[in-house]
Design a protein around this motif. Structure first.
Motif, PDB file in Angstrom:
ATOM      1  N   ARG A 117      -6.860  15.908   0.008  1.00 47.71           N
ATOM      2  CA  ARG A 117      -7.809  15.712   1.099  1.00 47.71           C
ATOM      3  C   ARG A 117      -8.257  14.253   1.164  1.00 47.71           C
ATOM      4  N   LEU A 118      -8.602  13.722  -0.015  1.00 49.78           N
ATOM      5  CA  LEU A 118      -9.040  12.328  -0.065  1.00 49.78           C
ATOM      6  C   LEU A 118      -7.942  11.393   0.409  1.00 49.78           C
ATOM      7  N   LEU A 143      -7.477  11.435   4.171  1.00 47.70           N
ATOM      8  CA  LEU A 143      -8.632  10.935   4.899  1.00 47.70           C
ATOM      9  C   LEU A 143      -8.567   9.430   5.102  1.00 47.70           C
ATOM     10  N   GLY A 144      -7.821   8.753   4.267  1.00 48.37           N
ATOM     11  CA  GLY A 144      -7.732   7.298   4.391  1.00 48.37           C
ATOM     12  C   GLY A 144      -8.956   6.578   3.881  1.00 48.37           C
ATOM     13  N   CYS A 145      -9.731   7.217   3.012  1.00 48.65           N
ATOM     14  CA  CYS A 145     -10.904   6.556   2.478  1.00 48.65           C
ATOM     15  C   CYS A 145     -10.538   5.834   1.192  1.00 48.65           C
ATOM     16  N   TYR A 146     -11.486   5.076   0.676  1.00 50.34           N
ATOM     17  CA  TYR A 146     -11.191   4.229  -0.475  1.00 50.34           C
ATOM     18  C   TYR A 146     -10.708   5.032  -1.668  1.00 50.34           C
ATOM     19  N   LEU A 196      -7.166   5.989  -1.227  1.00 50.86           N
ATOM     20  CA  LEU A 196      -6.243   4.869  -1.422  1.00 50.86           C
ATOM     21  C   LEU A 196      -5.970   4.650  -2.899  1.00 50.86           C
ATOM     22  N   ILE A 216       6.429  -8.246 -17.535  1.00 49.43           N
ATOM     23  CA  ILE A 216       6.369  -9.175 -16.417  1.00 49.43           C
ATOM     24  C   ILE A 216       7.530 -10.149 -16.549  1.00 49.43           C
ATOM     25  N   ALA A 217       8.260 -10.309 -15.458  1.00 48.42           N
ATOM     26  CA  ALA A 217       9.438 -11.174 -15.507  1.00 48.42           C
ATOM     27  C   ALA A 217       9.027 -12.603 -15.822  1.00 48.42           C
ATOM     28  N   GLY A 218       9.686 -13.190 -16.751  1.00 48.65           N
ATOM     29  CA  GLY A 218       9.487 -14.609 -17.021  1.00 48.65           C
ATOM     30  C   GLY A 218       8.239 -14.962 -17.772  1.00 48.65           C
TER      31      GLY A 218
END
Lengths: 92, 122
Positions: free
Chosen positions: B80-81, B84-87, B90, B117-119
């Motif tokens: 549901r969250l 809804l597109g709420c924080y 996300l 992490i590369a490099g």
């Protein structure tokens, strides 16, 4: 801690006024607001708000499930594009 | 072997401990069940008779949400969250901490094992 019930939900006054106006005029225009801290009230359902995220107004169509949350939750303030495959291998 | 709330089979442990093997029952709920059904806390699950076992089953069915139903509800809440597109939604989508924790360091539970992490080498 939550907010005391006797105070009622917090909404910036101008948001209420703008919403009222939009409702009366009937046109579904984006209502620009800056108040991210305002609570989404039941009478806002169906209206579209442009919630400011510090740069521009993000259009938010308010649905029933959003009631009780704040406008700011629907307008992300940060953009994250991920780490680019680190340009060059930095060597020391 | 006792079968409570579907597939769960905890055995020769003390009742309040054994009940916590059910998803959705922690030690709080387990102790409460024992108290209300007058089951001595020190008795083991295999010492209970069928009446007591069925009483436990009934109590769980009537008063708590466990196992599949609970899992379904939790995932529905998360879904549901996300829809809804709420924080919070996300953050769930991204697999990052939802409740405002720092992500500069830590947050490994949500992010999973650290990726190289590369490099980044001397």
């Amino acid at each position: 801690m939550g907010r005391s019930i006797w105070k009622g939900p917090f909404v910036e006054g101008y948001v209420l006024k703008k919403a009222e106006k939009a409702r009366e005029s009937g046109r579904n225009e984006v209502i620009k607001i800056w108040s991210r801290k305002s609570t989404i009230l039941p009478q806002f359902v169906g209206l579209t708000f442009g919630v400011y995220n510090g740069k521009k107004h993000i259009p938010v169509l308010v649905s029933e499930e959003m009631i009780g949350q704040k406008f700011g939750e629907y307008s992300p303030t940060r953009t994250y594009y991920g780490h680019a495959a680190d340009k060059k291998v930095k060597r020391k | 072997m006792a079968r409570i709330a579907g597939v769960n089979l905890p055995t020769g442990k003390r009742v309040p401990i054994a009940l916590t093997y059910v998803h959705g029952i922690g030690s709080g709920t387990a102790h409460k069940i024992c108290q209300e059904l007058r089951i001595p806390l020190l008795s083991k699950l295999n010492e209970l008779d069928d009446v007591q076992l069925s009483a436990i089953r009934e109590y769980i069915a009537a008063n708590t949400m466990v196992e599949g139903d609970l899992r379904r509800e939790k995932s529905m809440n998360i879904k549901r969250l996300m829809d809804l597109g709420c924080y919070r939604g996300l953050r769930h989508r991204r697999g990052l901490p939802v409740r405002g924790q720092r992500t500069h360091t830590n947050a490994r539970t949500r992010k999973g094992p650290s990726r190289a992490i590369a490099g980044k080498k001397k």
